[in-house]
Design a protein around this motif. Structure first.
Motif, mmCIF file in Angstrom:
data_model
loop_
_atom_site.group_PDB
_atom_site.id
_atom_site.type_symbol
_atom_site.label_atom_id
_atom_site.label_comp_id
_atom_site.label_asym_id
_atom_site.label_seq_id
_atom_site.Cartn_x
_atom_site.Cartn_y
_atom_site.Cartn_z
ATOM 1 N N UNK A 133 60.410 42.414 43.204
ATOM 2 C CA UNK A 133 59.012 42.652 43.162
ATOM 3 C C UNK A 133 58.319 42.106 41.726
ATOM 4 N N UNK A 134 57.247 41.427 41.704
ATOM 5 C CA UNK A 134 56.839 40.845 40.506
ATOM 6 C C UNK A 134 55.398 41.636 40.259
ATOM 7 N N UNK A 135 55.324 43.076 39.838
ATOM 8 C CA UNK A 135 54.103 43.511 39.725
ATOM 9 C C UNK A 135 52.893 42.914 38.601
ATOM 10 N N UNK A 136 53.870 42.045 37.646
ATOM 11 C CA UNK A 136 52.952 41.672 36.522
ATOM 12 C C UNK A 136 51.911 40.538 37.063
ATOM 13 N N UNK A 137 52.210 40.266 38.556
ATOM 14 C CA UNK A 137 51.350 39.137 39.069
ATOM 15 C C UNK A 137 49.972 39.868 39.252
ATOM 16 N N UNK A 138 49.825 41.070 39.611
ATOM 17 C CA UNK A 138 48.880 41.944 39.887
ATOM 18 C C UNK A 138 47.540 41.607 39.038
ATOM 19 N N UNK A 139 48.135 41.533 37.730
ATOM 20 C CA UNK A 139 46.856 41.443 36.769
ATOM 21 C C UNK A 139 46.194 40.208 37.050
ATOM 22 N N UNK A 140 46.973 39.204 37.014
ATOM 23 C CA UNK A 140 46.406 37.956 37.361
ATOM 24 C C UNK A 140 45.434 37.842 38.266
ATOM 25 N N UNK A 141 45.528 38.434 39.653
ATOM 26 C CA UNK A 141 44.979 38.458 40.582
ATOM 27 C C UNK A 141 43.624 38.883 40.398
ATOM 28 N N UNK A 142 43.577 40.051 39.337
ATOM 29 C CA UNK A 142 42.476 40.771 39.173
ATOM 30 C C UNK A 142 41.394 39.807 38.059
ATOM 31 N N UNK A 143 42.134 39.037 37.187
ATOM 32 C CA UNK A 143 41.420 38.354 36.115
ATOM 33 C C UNK A 143 40.862 37.314 37.020
ATOM 34 N N UNK A 144 41.486 36.658 38.230
ATOM 35 C CA UNK A 144 40.925 35.617 39.113
ATOM 36 C C UNK A 144 39.326 35.955 39.725
ATOM 37 N N UNK A 145 39.394 37.109 39.678
ATOM 38 C CA UNK A 145 38.127 37.686 40.449
ATOM 39 C C UNK A 145 36.984 37.055 39.750
ATOM 40 N N UNK A 146 37.069 37.177 38.210
ATOM 41 C CA UNK A 146 35.981 36.818 37.686
ATOM 42 C C UNK A 146 35.114 37.979 37.201
ATOM 43 N N UNK A 147 35.715 39.196 36.896
ATOM 44 C CA UNK A 147 35.026 40.389 36.328
ATOM 45 C C UNK A 147 35.368 40.752 35.186
ATOM 46 N N UNK A 148 35.057 41.769 34.369
ATOM 47 C CA UNK A 148 35.637 42.268 33.194
ATOM 48 C C UNK A 148 36.765 42.904 33.650
ATOM 49 N N UNK A 149 38.036 42.082 33.628
ATOM 50 C CA UNK A 149 39.186 42.737 33.907
ATOM 51 C C UNK A 149 39.649 43.846 32.948
ATOM 52 N N UNK A 150 39.367 43.893 31.770
ATOM 53 C CA UNK A 150 39.904 44.942 30.850
ATOM 54 C C UNK A 150 39.204 46.344 31.547
ATOM 55 N N UNK A 151 37.953 46.066 32.076
ATOM 56 C CA UNK A 151 37.375 47.552 32.565
ATOM 57 C C UNK A 151 37.854 47.828 33.979
ATOM 58 N N UNK A 152 38.574 46.981 34.599
ATOM 59 C CA UNK A 152 39.081 47.288 35.949
ATOM 60 C C UNK A 152 40.551 47.806 35.589
ATOM 61 N N UNK A 153 41.130 47.242 34.452
ATOM 62 C CA UNK A 153 42.424 47.874 34.000
ATOM 63 C C UNK A 153 42.296 49.617 33.559
ATOM 64 N N UNK A 154 41.106 49.582 32.783
ATOM 65 C CA UNK A 154 41.018 51.081 32.191
ATOM 66 C C UNK A 154 40.652 51.828 33.399
ATOM 67 N N UNK A 155 39.893 51.593 34.342
ATOM 68 C CA UNK A 155 39.531 52.101 35.831
ATOM 69 C C UNK A 155 40.790 52.567 36.490
ATOM 70 N N UNK A 156 41.672 51.662 36.430
ATOM 71 C CA UNK A 156 42.981 51.938 37.063
ATOM 72 C C UNK A 156 43.672 53.155 36.658
ATOM 73 N N UNK A 157 43.419 53.163 35.096
ATOM 74 C CA UNK A 157 44.383 54.179 34.551
ATOM 75 C C UNK A 157 43.546 55.676 34.646
ATOM 76 N N UNK A 158 42.364 55.548 34.844
ATOM 77 C CA UNK A 158 41.386 56.885 34.809
ATOM 78 C C UNK A 158 42.115 57.912 35.468
ATOM 79 N N UNK A 159 41.733 59.208 35.104
ATOM 80 C CA UNK A 159 42.159 60.264 35.571
ATOM 81 C C UNK A 159 41.484 60.755 37.057
ATOM 82 N N UNK A 160 40.067 59.974 37.113
ATOM 83 C CA UNK A 160 39.415 60.184 38.504
ATOM 84 C C UNK A 160 40.562 59.171 39.337
ATOM 85 N N UNK A 161 41.052 57.927 38.995
ATOM 86 C CA UNK A 161 41.813 57.266 40.031
ATOM 87 C C UNK A 161 43.065 57.964 40.500
#
Lengths: 209, 141
Positions: A133-161
């Motif tokens: 498995x290469x989970x490190x690729x996942x972040x790249x897919x997020x970056x390719x979406x053209x959004x503020x990827x840092x915000x997505x990463x923060x959301x991923x780690x949030x307590x609500x998630x």
């Protein structure tokens, strides 16, 4: 021991098995009353909120059958355009599932949930091979979406998630979800996967209204 | 006819065990843990061996049943010791797998569990084989 008697006993035992299996499957596919565990207010949905048919899918982004079913579900939704609502729940059975689900939830705030889910399933052979498995690729897919990827990463780690992932796990357990994908069409569990069973179940749900 | 009656017991218990275990895994979709698989490996051949033995009226089938019945009994005993905490689970070979061998999936009437059913089945089959052995030696008439 008499041969014919042996055959009779064997036949009786097999018949009991078949009857019990049929009965159990029927119980299992009976409509579930606990609709609360089926759909949570936070769950990601696609399609009109007041659609007559609700498909609840417990999925795992890392599961091959889920990737295989994904286009089929979309096809069925297109066929019954406007009559079907899809609700996504998570069953994080694999090593990187929870991480992938976190990113999906992070992307949801930026309206990129469904595109990211498509990408995760499409690229699954690359990032979710069981041998390597290469989970490190996942972040790249997020970056390719053209959004503020840092915000997505923060959301991923949030307590609500994390809370949502846990709640889905609890609900999945209480509903007897042991494999992915598990579909419920208007509360009835789909007992076999594929285009025809899903289409038939939706048709059935529409007809019985 | 103690011989064929004993072999019939082995046959009956193994067939019920086979259908029951398949019901748990295929119908109820409870994933079998590693130790359950080893018990299945010991149980399923007994169905075939005892069937052939009964149909051909060959009590020598008991000979071929011994290793499976005793092997299964050993695995089942180990599994129950683990399951009920007599052996610490940290020593168990399968906690890293998908299903822990000490995870309780079924508890009927508060005490009937899958490993207990397996243990009962293997004890019954070994007892039947012991009886068959004694009858062939003329101890039981």
């Amino acid at each position: 021991m008499n041969k014919s008697r042996l055959i009779v006993v064997a036949a009786v035992l097999v018949a009991i098995f078949a009857i019990a299996a049929t009965w159990y499957r029927r119980q299992e596919s009976a409509a579930i009353d606990g609709a609360e565990a089926l759909v949570r207010p936070y769950s990601a949905t696609l399609g009109p909120a007041d659609a007559p048919v609700t498909i609840v899918e417990f999925l795992d982004p890392e599961c091959e059958s889920c990737a295989a079913m994904h286009p089929i579900t979309k096809r069925v939704m297109k066929e019954f355009d406007g009559k079907v609502r899809l609700v996504i729940r998570y069953a994080t059975f694999h090593g990187n599932s929870a991480y992938a689900v976190g990113l999906l939830e992070g992307a949801r705030a930026h309206e990129k949930y469904w595109p990211l889910l498509d990408v995760f399933f499409e690229k699954q052979p690359e990032w979710a091979s069981h041998a390597a498995p290469r989970p490190e690729l996942l972040a790249g897919y997020v970056e390719a979406l053209g959004v503020n990827s840092q915000a997505v990463f923060d959301g991923a780690k949030s307590a609500e998630t994390q809370r949502r992932i846990r709640q889905d796990q609890i609900d999945g357990n209480s509903l007897g979800v042991r494999q992915t994908p598990t579909f419920f069409v208007n509360g009835r569990r789909l007992t076999s996967l594929g285009y025809e069973p899903l289409r038939a179940a939706v048709q059935n749900a529409l007809g019985s209204r | 006819m103690v011989g064929s009656a004993s072999l019939f017991v082995v046959w009956l218990v193994s067939v019920i065990g086979m259908l029951g275990s398949l019901f748990f895994s295929e119908v109820m979709r409870l994933p079998p843990c590693t130790l359950c698989w080893y018990q299945r490996i010991m149980l399923y051949p007994l169905v075939i061996i005892s069937t052939v033995g009964l149909v051909t009226r060959d009590t020598k089938a008991a000979k071929y049943s011994w290793p499976f019945a005793v092997g299964g009994l050993l695995v089942a005993t180990y599994h129950n010791l683990l399951y009920y905490g007599f052996i610490p689970a940290s020593l168990s070979p399968c906690t890293a797998g998908a299903v822990s061998c000490s995870e309780r999936q079924i508890e009927w009437l508060g005490f009937i569990t899958i490993p207990l059913l397996s243990q009962a089945a293997f004890i019954t089959m070994v007892a039947a084989l012991v009886r068959l052995h004694q009858s062939s030696k003329g101890v039981v008439r």
